[in-house]
Scaffold this active site. Structure first.
Site: not given
Ligand code: GLN
Length: 547
Positions: A19, A146, A189, A380, A519, A521
């Site tokens: 961020l 790390d 720290p 999806c 997607h 989003e």
């Molecule tokens: N599992 C489903 C597929 O592979 C949907 C994948 C998802 O929602 N990203 O098509």
């Protein structure tokens, strides 16, 4: 040649390095500079594609089809710069490239070592696109000290030596814990963390210190003295009520000025922060609240659906309402009536997911939304479940299901309305997958075009009939069933340009019911909310005003 800012972390993990990097990127843009952000992750997975969302949070997919860390999502949301495959790398990827080269004989029989072979590979990666932007911001995952991180720290140390003086700076993010008993902020720290960094040859130019409250002058001076930075380069990153206040808050603390000073850029161009002032105003000045249920599987870890939560917030900003998200575990009503779990929400969102667990509950959520006329957004897997619901309950295909679940169970139980696609077209080339291919990278990944049906709700929402959106899935809705489903009233309002792959479905006689195979989003930004999320929240707002 770009200027490089390396962002490292110390003391504890999860301090919000991603961020801070993203907000700094936004501030440099506000001063008129071009930026690109990169993430270097020390883990040994080749990419996060096969990691469980419980483990690692969401997998962020780029236009060019890379499965990356969710921090790249922050970068895009804050800067609007679309991330690329070459903006994310892990130790696993570095080692696999080095080993491939070794097998090919590229190293001419030399002994392969961390220095220089692994570090060179990392340096080459950092340098990609050096001439494209003013600033390259590279975040190193994990915390200093790390074991896995060492090759990366060594590589950035060398990198800053390879470049001309003044071309690279180091910004280190730490924590200043507040000890209640003594009423003090503790700097020790941070001192230790900087000491650790200096022991591997890196001296930070800027310290960003996470703290609950402001840093008093005394502690600031002490940090500057013991960590060898200027007092103005100690930036307080106080806890914020929303991440979208970060650019303005860090600017007030002088973060961008400290960066320009470290590069000796003078006079510093004046910042135009109006975009972030508007974002902040929209988030703080809202009128009412809408309640949205996200019916999913990974509900214990909110990061698993990070981009969805952010896109809903953006939708709320566009409509000036607060979006209150509640995570509802789909398995709760796999076998029961979903009504007690879903009543009272103004909208329902079923996100993406993999595997059969919880899918009967998601199908019930889609049915609840359809029959009760509650706004529904299926993403999806959420779209696939809405199609199965339509097939079973409206089109009379009682055993409709997805091949994904039959594959998992190892037996055939369902009529495959959603099936495994083994070849498809991307742009102008054909992609083929075999069933036995590796788990990683066998999906339809990245940006694909879609054509929207003239006059459909989605065409209206997008304001166009040609779009491109990002995908990440193996299975597809089978167009074999299209006619039967359309007769039942389900509209296929978005298709791949060749007409083979359903991209969007909607119920036209419903106030707002849309399922998308991609997607959306991933492309939403606070200053440019995704149209689907903007309209989904508007529908939720309408629903909330009806009650
Ligand atoms: N599992 C489903 C597929 O592979 C949907 C994948 C998802 O929602 N990203 O098509």
């Amino acid at each position: 040649m770009a200027r490089y800012i390396f962002i490292t972390g110390g003391v504890v993990s999860s301090l919000g390095k991603g961020l801070a990097s993203a907000a700094l990127g936004a501030l440099l843009q506000a001063r008129g500079f071009s930026v690109r952000l990169r993430k270097l992750d020390p883990y040994l997975n080749v990419d996060p594609g096969t990691m469980s969302p419980f483990e690692h949070g969401e997998v962020f997919v780029t236009d060019d089809g890379a499965e990356t860390d969710l921090d790249l999502g922050h970068y895009e949301r804050f800067t609007g710069v679309a991330a690329r495959k070459t903006d994310s790398i892990s130790s696993g990827r570095v080692y696999s490239t080095v080993l491939e080269k070794e097998r090919r004989g590229d190293y001419l029989g030399k002994t392969i070592q961390v220095i220089p072979h692994v570090t060179n590979e990392i340096k080459d990666f950092i340098n990609i696109g050096d001439d494209e932007v003013d600033f390259m911001l590279c975040e190193i995952g994990g915390t200093v000290g790390d074991i896995e991180g060492l090759p990366f720290f060594e590589a950035i140390r060398q990198f800053s030596q390879d470049k001309p003086r003044g071309q690279c700076i180091f910004m280190h993010l730490t924590l200043l814990p507040f000890i209640k008993a003594s009423g003090e902020l503790k700097t020790k720290p941070t001192q230790h963390s900087v000491k650790e960094l200096r022991s591997i040859g890196i001296a930070p130019d800027i310290l960003v210190c996470r703290s609950e409250g402001p840093i008093p002058a005394k502690e600031r001076e002490k940090l500057a003295l013991f960590c060898n930075v200027r007092p103005e380069a100690v930036i307080a990153a106080q806890d914020l009520s929303t991440i979208y206040d970060a650019p303005l808050a860090y600017h007030r603390e002088g973060m961008d000025q400290a960066v320009l000073d470290a590069f000796q850029i003078s006079p510093a161009p004046k910042p135009d922060l109006s975009k972030w002032e508007d974002v902040s105003d929209r988030i703080h000045n809202t009128d009412g609240e809408v309640k949205v249920a996200i019916v999913g599987k990974y509900t214990q870890l909110e990061d698993a659906y990070k981009s969805i939560a952010e896109a809903l917030t953006h939708g709320g900003m566009a409509n000036r309402v607060r979006v209150k998200v509640e995570w509802v575990d789909a398995e709760l009503f796999d076998k029961e009536d979903p009504a007690p779990h879903l009543e009272g929400f103004h909208a329902i969102l079923v996100p993406g997911g993999f595997g059969e667990r919880g899918t009967e509950g998601k199908i019930k959520a889609a049915e609840f939304a359809r029959t009760r006329k509650v706004p529904y957004l299926g993403i999806c897997l959420g779209m696939q479940m809405a199609v199965i619901e339509a097939a079973r309950n409206v089109a009379g295909l009682a055993t409709a299901g997805s091949e994904e679940f039959d594959h998992e169970a190892g037996k055939k139980r369902f009529e495959p309305v959603v099936y495994h696609l083994k070849e498809w077209v991307q742009g102008n080339h054909k992609v083929e997958r075999k069933v036995g291919d590796d788990k990683g990278g066998t999906m339809r990944l990245g940006a694909y075009d879609a054509t929207l049906l003239e006059g459909s709700r989605v065409a209206d929402i997008y304001g166009t009939t040609s779009i491109d959106e990002r995908h990440r899935h193996r299975y597809e809705v089978d167009i074999k069933y299209r006619e039967q489903l359309e007769e039942a009233g389900l509209c296929f309002s978005g298709m791949s340009p060749d007409g083979r792959l359903p991209e969007i479905i909607e119920w036209s006689d419903h106030p707002w019911f849309i399922g998308v195979q991609f997607h959306p989003e991933l492309k939403s930004k606070p200053f440019a909310p995704h149209p689907l999320f903007e309209d989904f929240v508007r529908a939720a707002k309408d629903a909330s005003r009806l009650v």
